[in-house]
Design a protein around this motif. Structure first.
Motif, PDB file in Angstrom:
ATOM      1  N   UNK A  18       5.113  20.601  -4.698  1.00 23.27           N
ATOM      2  CA  UNK A  18       3.691  20.495  -5.021  1.00 23.27           C
ATOM      3  C   UNK A  18       2.851  20.567  -3.742  1.00 23.27           C
ATOM      4  N   UNK A  19       1.576  20.758  -3.923  1.00 28.83           N
ATOM      5  CA  UNK A  19       0.661  20.757  -2.782  1.00 28.83           C
ATOM      6  C   UNK A  19       0.463  19.321  -2.302  1.00 28.83           C
ATOM      7  N   UNK A  20      -0.096  19.183  -1.123  1.00 27.35           N
ATOM      8  CA  UNK A  20      -0.463  17.870  -0.620  1.00 27.35           C
ATOM      9  C   UNK A  20       0.604  17.228   0.241  1.00 27.35           C
ATOM     10  N   UNK A  21       0.703  15.928   0.116  1.00 31.02           N
ATOM     11  CA  UNK A  21       1.545  15.111   0.985  1.00 31.02           C
ATOM     12  C   UNK A  21       3.031  15.441   0.841  1.00 31.02           C
ATOM     13  N   UNK A  22       3.435  15.974  -0.292  1.00 32.53           N
ATOM     14  CA  UNK A  22       4.849  16.288  -0.510  1.00 32.53           C
ATOM     15  C   UNK A  22       5.297  17.478   0.322  1.00 32.53           C
ATOM     16  N   UNK A  23       4.379  18.275   0.850  1.00 31.93           N
ATOM     17  CA  UNK A  23       4.740  19.445   1.644  1.00 31.93           C
ATOM     18  C   UNK A  23       5.536  19.058   2.892  1.00 31.93           C
ATOM     19  N   UNK A  24       5.189  17.937   3.504  1.00 33.88           N
ATOM     20  CA  UNK A  24       5.915  17.489   4.694  1.00 33.88           C
ATOM     21  C   UNK A  24       7.357  17.158   4.317  1.00 33.88           C
ATOM     22  N   UNK A  25       7.529  16.422   3.231  1.00 38.37           N
ATOM     23  CA  UNK A  25       8.878  16.087   2.753  1.00 38.37           C
ATOM     24  C   UNK A  25       9.637  17.360   2.383  1.00 38.37           C
ATOM     25  N   UNK A  26       8.970  18.300   1.741  1.00 35.95           N
ATOM     26  CA  UNK A  26       9.626  19.561   1.366  1.00 35.95           C
ATOM     27  C   UNK A  26      10.115  20.306   2.598  1.00 35.95           C
ATOM     28  N   UNK A  27       9.353  20.254   3.676  1.00 32.41           N
ATOM     29  CA  UNK A  27       9.796  20.880   4.919  1.00 32.41           C
ATOM     30  C   UNK A  27      11.079  20.248   5.427  1.00 32.41           C
ATOM     31  N   UNK A  28      11.174  18.929   5.336  1.00 35.07           N
ATOM     32  CA  UNK A  28      12.388  18.221   5.758  1.00 35.07           C
ATOM     33  C   UNK A  28      13.566  18.577   4.847  1.00 35.07           C
ATOM     34  N   UNK A  29      13.316  18.668   3.543  1.00 30.61           N
ATOM     35  CA  UNK A  29      14.372  19.040   2.595  1.00 30.61           C
ATOM     36  C   UNK A  29      14.838  20.457   2.896  1.00 30.61           C
ATOM     37  N   UNK A  30      13.893  21.364   3.139  1.00 35.65           N
ATOM     38  CA  UNK A  30      14.236  22.756   3.454  1.00 35.65           C
ATOM     39  C   UNK A  30      15.113  22.829   4.709  1.00 35.65           C
ATOM     40  N   UNK A  31      14.728  22.091   5.760  1.00 42.54           N
ATOM     41  CA  UNK A  31      15.524  22.067   6.995  1.00 42.54           C
ATOM     42  C   UNK A  31      16.935  21.551   6.729  1.00 42.54           C
ATOM     43  N   UNK A  32      17.034  20.475   5.942  1.00 41.44           N
ATOM     44  CA  UNK A  32      18.347  19.900   5.641  1.00 41.44           C
ATOM     45  C   UNK A  32      19.203  20.871   4.842  1.00 41.44           C
ATOM     46  N   UNK A  33      18.593  21.562   3.884  1.00 41.66           N
ATOM     47  CA  UNK A  33      19.338  22.541   3.092  1.00 41.66           C
ATOM     48  C   UNK A  33      19.814  23.694   3.966  1.00 41.66           C
ATOM     49  N   UNK A  34      18.952  24.154   4.861  1.00 40.68           N
ATOM     50  CA  UNK A  34      19.335  25.260   5.741  1.00 40.68           C
ATOM     51  C   UNK A  34      20.447  24.847   6.691  1.00 40.68           C
ATOM     52  N   UNK A  35      20.431  23.591   7.148  1.00 38.25           N
ATOM     53  CA  UNK A  35      21.520  23.096   7.992  1.00 38.25           C
ATOM     54  C   UNK A  35      22.833  23.033   7.218  1.00 38.25           C
ATOM     55  N   UNK A  36      22.730  22.895   5.898  1.00 35.52           N
ATOM     56  CA  UNK A  36      23.921  22.875   5.044  1.00 35.52           C
ATOM     57  C   UNK A  36      24.290  24.291   4.596  1.00 35.52           C
ATOM     58  N   UNK A  37      23.721  25.304   5.242  1.00 35.01           N
ATOM     59  CA  UNK A  37      24.004  26.724   4.968  1.00 35.01           C
ATOM     60  C   UNK A  37      23.581  27.158   3.569  1.00 35.01           C
ATOM     61  N   UNK A  38      22.510  26.565   3.054  1.00 42.06           N
ATOM     62  CA  UNK A  38      21.971  26.941   1.753  1.00 42.06           C
ATOM     63  C   UNK A  38      20.835  27.929   1.978  1.00 42.06           C
ATOM     64  N   UNK A  39      20.833  29.002   1.204  1.00 44.12           N
ATOM     65  CA  UNK A  39      19.749  29.984   1.271  1.00 44.12           C
ATOM     66  C   UNK A  39      18.626  29.473   0.375  1.00 44.12           C
TER      67      UNK A  39
END
Length: 173
Positions: A42-63
């Motif tokens: 979603x838009x707003x404050x969750x975008x920061x958390x989504x960025x962290x989730x995206x980084x963690x997924x990419x570190x786990x070799x997830x596209x």
């Protein structure tokens, strides 16, 4: 001779650690069924958390994609922030605050069928408050929120890993 012995011991320690399944914190392997994910934020404050989730997924070799791919979708709900006083000083002013961040997430397959029902996760952290250094405490609060987002992202990945282990386990007869 001493150098050779030290190298041999270091090599043996490395083999022992790698053989026991040791992984650095934050590194996780997800199964092949979750190697491609759509991430819905979603838009707003969750975008920061989504960025962290995206980084963690990419570190786990997830596209990771924003949608459109024929893959499961990890949907991050809104983030709720709260701050409450947990202790008072002798003048009845807040001496310590507790910050919390709560997020809801779910996982659906490519057809929209739920794999993980909407699940809420929450993290807390407290800090000492000094009314004489308001700007410093504001920076500390932002730093704590960032840490809480990292913890929540790690917890979301842990839940994905647990789900995938459960899904891939053979059914008991």
């Amino acid at each position: 001779m001493r150098i050779a012995i030290r190298l041999l011991l270091a090599g043996m320690a490395g083999l022992l650690v790698s053989g026991c399944g040791f992984h650095l914190r934050g590194q996780m392997e997800l199964p092949s069924s979750l190697q491609a994910l759509n991430l819905s934020c979603p838009e707003g404050d969750a975008r920061v958390l989504c960025g962290k989730v995206r980084e963690s997924l990419q570190q786990a070799s997830v596209q990771v994609s924003e949608g459109g791919a024929d893959a499961p979708t990890l949907a991050i709900g809104g983030v709720e922030n709260s701050r409450r006083a947990v202790s008072l000083d002798s003048s009845a002013n807040a001496a310590e605050y507790e910050l919390s961040r709560k997020v809801t997430f779910s996982l659906t397959d490519a057809q929209g069928e739920p794999l993980i029902q909407p699940t809420s996760l929450q993290q807390f952290q407290s800090y000492q408050y000094d009314k004489l250094s308001v700007l410093g405490k504001e920076k500390e609060e932002n730093s704590i929120r960032d840490d809480l987002d990292k913890l929540l992202a790690t917890e979301i990945l842990n839940r994905l890993a647990v789900y995938s282990e459960r899904a891939s386990a053979p059914a008991a007869n």
